[in-house]
Design a protein around this motif. Structure first.
Motif, mmCIF file in Angstrom:
data_model
loop_
_atom_site.group_PDB
_atom_site.id
_atom_site.type_symbol
_atom_site.label_atom_id
_atom_site.label_comp_id
_atom_site.label_asym_id
_atom_site.label_seq_id
_atom_site.Cartn_x
_atom_site.Cartn_y
_atom_site.Cartn_z
ATOM 1 N N ARG A 284 55.287 32.516 47.020
ATOM 2 C CA ARG A 284 54.058 31.739 47.023
ATOM 3 C C ARG A 284 54.003 30.820 45.812
ATOM 4 N NH1 ARG A 284 48.948 35.746 48.416
ATOM 5 N NH2 ARG A 284 49.437 36.123 50.615
ATOM 6 N N VAL A 285 53.329 29.702 45.990
ATOM 7 C CA VAL A 285 52.959 28.825 44.889
ATOM 8 C C VAL A 285 51.444 28.754 44.878
ATOM 9 C CG1 VAL A 285 52.956 26.462 44.025
ATOM 10 C CG2 VAL A 285 55.084 27.473 44.858
ATOM 11 N N GLY A 286 50.836 29.131 43.746
ATOM 12 C CA GLY A 286 49.383 29.158 43.646
ATOM 13 C C GLY A 286 48.836 27.917 42.976
ATOM 14 N N ILE A 287 47.776 27.357 43.556
ATOM 15 C CA ILE A 287 47.089 26.200 42.971
ATOM 16 C C ILE A 287 45.643 26.620 42.723
ATOM 17 C CG2 ILE A 287 46.390 23.796 43.239
ATOM 18 C CD1 ILE A 287 49.122 25.069 45.477
ATOM 19 N N GLY A 288 45.250 26.709 41.467
ATOM 20 C CA GLY A 288 43.901 27.140 41.110
ATOM 21 C C GLY A 288 43.077 26.004 40.550
ATOM 22 N N ILE A 289 41.785 25.972 40.900
ATOM 23 C CA ILE A 289 40.865 24.925 40.454
ATOM 24 C C ILE A 289 39.702 25.585 39.723
ATOM 25 C CG2 ILE A 289 39.522 22.897 41.152
ATOM 26 C CD1 ILE A 289 40.979 23.032 43.851
ATOM 27 N N ARG A 290 39.273 24.965 38.627
ATOM 28 C CA ARG A 290 38.147 25.501 37.883
ATOM 29 C C ARG A 290 37.417 24.382 37.158
ATOM 30 N NH1 ARG A 290 38.348 30.186 33.156
ATOM 31 N NH2 ARG A 290 36.106 30.478 32.976
ATOM 32 N N SER A 291 36.107 24.495 37.086
ATOM 33 C CA SER A 291 35.287 23.540 36.337
ATOM 34 C C SER A 291 34.373 24.332 35.415
ATOM 35 C CB SER A 291 34.456 22.680 37.306
ATOM 36 O OG SER A 291 33.595 21.829 36.593
ATOM 37 N N LYS A 292 34.516 24.108 34.095
ATOM 38 C CA LYS A 292 33.718 24.863 33.128
ATOM 39 C C LYS A 292 33.726 24.153 31.780
ATOM 40 C CE LYS A 292 33.125 29.474 31.106
ATOM 41 N NZ LYS A 292 33.689 30.840 30.971
ATOM 42 N N ASP A 293 32.594 24.200 31.096
ATOM 43 C CA ASP A 293 32.470 23.678 29.729
ATOM 44 C C ASP A 293 32.909 22.220 29.618
ATOM 45 O OD1 ASP A 293 31.575 26.166 28.941
ATOM 46 O OD2 ASP A 293 33.586 26.864 28.393
ATOM 47 N N GLY A 294 32.550 21.412 30.613
ATOM 48 C CA GLY A 294 32.877 19.996 30.557
ATOM 49 C C GLY A 294 34.298 19.656 30.921
ATOM 50 N N LEU A 295 35.056 20.601 31.453
ATOM 51 C CA LEU A 295 36.456 20.382 31.806
ATOM 52 C C LEU A 295 36.716 20.767 33.249
ATOM 53 C CD1 LEU A 295 38.096 22.002 28.663
ATOM 54 C CD2 LEU A 295 37.737 19.568 29.072
ATOM 55 N N VAL A 296 37.556 19.965 33.881
ATOM 56 C CA VAL A 296 38.070 20.313 35.202
ATOM 57 C C VAL A 296 39.550 20.635 35.035
ATOM 58 C CG1 VAL A 296 38.536 19.498 37.541
ATOM 59 C CG2 VAL A 296 36.405 18.863 36.411
ATOM 60 N N ALA A 297 39.942 21.838 35.463
ATOM 61 C CA ALA A 297 41.316 22.285 35.261
ATOM 62 C C ALA A 297 41.953 22.648 36.596
ATOM 63 C CB ALA A 297 41.354 23.489 34.319
ATOM 64 N N VAL A 298 43.199 22.245 36.757
ATOM 65 C CA VAL A 298 43.992 22.596 37.931
ATOM 66 C C VAL A 298 45.311 23.189 37.442
ATOM 67 C CG1 VAL A 298 45.084 21.776 40.051
ATOM 68 C CG2 VAL A 298 42.980 20.688 39.243
ATOM 69 N N SER A 299 45.642 24.379 37.917
ATOM 70 C CA SER A 299 46.882 25.028 37.500
ATOM 71 C C SER A 299 47.784 25.250 38.700
ATOM 72 C CB SER A 299 46.598 26.361 36.801
ATOM 73 O OG SER A 299 45.974 27.248 37.706
ATOM 74 N N VAL A 300 49.082 25.161 38.458
ATOM 75 C CA VAL A 300 50.091 25.390 39.490
ATOM 76 C C VAL A 300 51.036 26.467 38.973
ATOM 77 C CG1 VAL A 300 51.948 24.383 40.857
ATOM 78 C CG2 VAL A 300 49.925 23.003 40.295
ATOM 79 N N THR A 301 51.102 27.581 39.711
ATOM 80 C CA THR A 301 51.890 28.730 39.276
ATOM 81 C C THR A 301 53.005 28.999 40.273
ATOM 82 O OG1 THR A 301 49.941 29.711 38.247
ATOM 83 C CG2 THR A 301 51.792 31.174 38.661
ATOM 84 N N ASP A 302 54.226 29.145 39.772
ATOM 85 C CA ASP A 302 55.355 29.462 40.646
ATOM 86 C C ASP A 302 55.899 30.849 40.319
ATOM 87 O OD1 ASP A 302 57.411 29.405 38.580
ATOM 88 O OD2 ASP A 302 57.197 27.229 38.579
ATOM 89 N N GLN A 303 56.863 31.288 41.111
ATOM 90 C CA GLN A 303 57.526 32.572 40.891
ATOM 91 C C GLN A 303 59.009 32.368 40.621
ATOM 92 O OE1 GLN A 303 55.272 34.271 44.575
ATOM 93 N NE2 GLN A 303 56.045 36.013 43.434
ATOM 94 N N GLY A 304 59.298 31.286 39.890
ATOM 95 C CA GLY A 304 60.693 30.973 39.579
ATOM 96 C C GLY A 304 61.238 31.817 38.446
ATOM 97 N N GLU A 305 62.318 31.343 37.863
ATOM 98 C CA GLU A 305 63.002 32.090 36.817
ATOM 99 C C GLU A 305 62.322 31.965 35.463
ATOM 100 O OE1 GLU A 305 66.969 30.667 36.781
ATOM 101 O OE2 GLU A 305 67.443 31.360 38.803
ATOM 102 N N GLY A 306 61.402 31.014 35.300
ATOM 103 C CA GLY A 306 60.760 30.818 34.007
ATOM 104 C C GLY A 306 61.613 29.980 33.075
ATOM 105 N N LEU A 307 61.039 29.610 31.953
ATOM 106 C CA LEU A 307 61.708 28.728 30.998
ATOM 107 C C LEU A 307 61.778 29.398 29.632
ATOM 108 C CD1 LEU A 307 59.878 25.392 31.882
ATOM 109 C CD2 LEU A 307 62.157 26.064 32.596
#
Length: 418
Positions: A284-307
């Motif tokens: 799965r690839v997760g896309i999360g959305i959040r709005s708080k404290d004057g900020l809109v944030a979008v995160s994309v999380t993968d299950q790869g090998e990492g860096l």
């Protein structure tokens, strides 16, 4: 009576002697003050130096600093009353000896510790026959920008040569294998892959050039980040389905952002495509959305090998690839994350990365909310760039049960699991 007269004379003598001693002491003190008077630059020179807008240092005949601007100390050219760098001392010695104006560009250590450097354009000249004036202009940013531009041109030339050369060789192989249907199919398939890679590279270069010429402040408008996420996910469905990867969206933002919707879609699609490219099949690839404290944030999380930490420091550079061989296999151009960084910066936001080898990666875009708009939809005020310690957007727990701790500050990003 006689004794009284003698005592009076003695007292008078002592008084006269005291007055004379005081006057002699005053004269000697004045002589000393004159002898050790602080050196000073010619009248009017200080006022001129204060308005020229460049760091300056004035040294005497033995290279002692008699006047220096705060910028000269900030650049690390002067410590106390001493010129720090041998290159500057060589310039003052030559100007003092030859009486000529000397100008050089120098790369100097920024401080006594570390490897940081500063590039300064230094001009040395005689001042009032007894002093040497050094004018310094910080050219670090300009020089590094020029280096980046030259590197970009060189990298583009190199990256374009690879698929073009491969297509040329495959065309020759096709021509010589006209009577072998199996070889023709094999070479044609490889030509199709190389041409697709070339097209992707050209498209990324066009996108990068376009966003650098876009003035978001003047051409932007209110944008619904939920629409941006929906469109980016829709454009990424095909590559996700080819690897049986599920794109899971969680959260919702009620606030709008101000900017260019097409550029924001491009940036988010690049993050999603990057997550798909480096994730194993059937994940799965997760896309999360959040709005708080004057900020809109979008995160994309993968299950790869990492860096690794080393790769995380350079992953946003143009044409940088963690694994060049794998990137060629997966079709990466090395420009996707650079485009993301430029788009987000042009919108007054930031993009951050959390990653750990073996535990995947999470890229988070943070943008300032649109505070308000008038009847025509024109923004009245916008917040400044997002602070580095802004909270990351959460994912829906039912969709993303695995929690990943990011750093010593205790911030966390939720990961997507199969």
């Amino acid at each position: 009576m006689f004794i009284g007269v003698i005592a009076g004379l003695i007292g008078l003598s002592l008084g006269v002697f005291g007055v004379l001693a005081f006057r002699v002491s005053e004269q000697q003190r004045k002589l000393v003050d004159v002898e050790f008077e602080e050196p000073s630059i010619p009248e009017g020179a200080a006022q001129v130096l204060a308005v020229i807008g460049r760091a300056f240092v004035v040294v005497d005949a033995i290279d002692g600093v008699i006047r220096a601007s705060p910028a000269a100390y900030a650049y690390g050219l002067v410590r106390g009353h001493t010129l720090v760098h041998d290159q500057l001392l060589e310039m003052t010695a030559k100007v003092r000896r030859d009486g000529v104006i000397l100008e050089k560009q120098l790369e100097l250590p920024r401080g006594p510790l570390g490897q940081g450097t500063i590039i300064v354009q230094v001009r040395a000249a005689v001042l009032a026959e007894e002093y040497i004036l050094l004018l310094a202009d910080d050219r670090t940013e300009f020089t590094r920008t020029e280096e980046v531009r030259n590197d970009f041109v060189a990298n583009v030339s190199h990256e374009l040569k690879t698929p073009v050369g491969a297509i040329s060789l495959l065309a020759e192989a096709l021509e010589s294998s006209a009577d072998d249907p199996e070889a023709v199919r094999r070479f044609a398939k490889r030509m199709h892959k190389e041409s697709a890679r070339l097209a992707a590279l050209v498209q990324d270069i066009i996108e990068l050039s376009r966003l650098q010429g876009t003035n978001v402040t003047q051409q932007g408008r209110p944008v619904d980040i939920n629409t941006v996420v929906s469109e980016a996910v829709d454009r990424s469905q095909l590559p996700a389905e080819s690897k049986n990867i599920e794109l899971v969206v969680g959260g919702h933002a009620d606030a709008m952002v101000y900017g260019d919707q097409d550029l924001l879609v491009t940036a988010l699609r690049n993050l999603i495509d990057n997550a798909i490219r480096y994730s194993p099949e059937n994940t799965r690839v997760g896309i999360g959305i959040r709005s708080k404290d004057g900020l809109v944030a979008v995160s994309v999380t993968d299950q790869g090998e990492g860096l690794s930490p080393e790769d995380q420091e350079r992953v946003f550079e143009r044409f940088y690839r963690v694994d060049a061989a794998r990137s060629r296999h997966t079709g990466g151009t090395g420009l996707g994350l650079s485009i993301v960084k430029h788009v987000v910066a042009n919108h007054g936001g930031e993009v951050t990365l959390w990653s750990r080898p073996g535990q995947g990666s999470t890229f988070t875009i943070r943008l300032p909310e649109l505070e308000g708009q008038d009847a025509d939809g024109v923004p009245q005020a916008r917040k400044t760039a997002a602070p580095a310690d802004a909270p990351p957007p959460p994912h829906t727990p039912s969709q993303h049960p695995r929690s990943i701790r990011s750093d010593a500050a205790g911030a966390h990003e939720q990961g997507a699991t199969a």
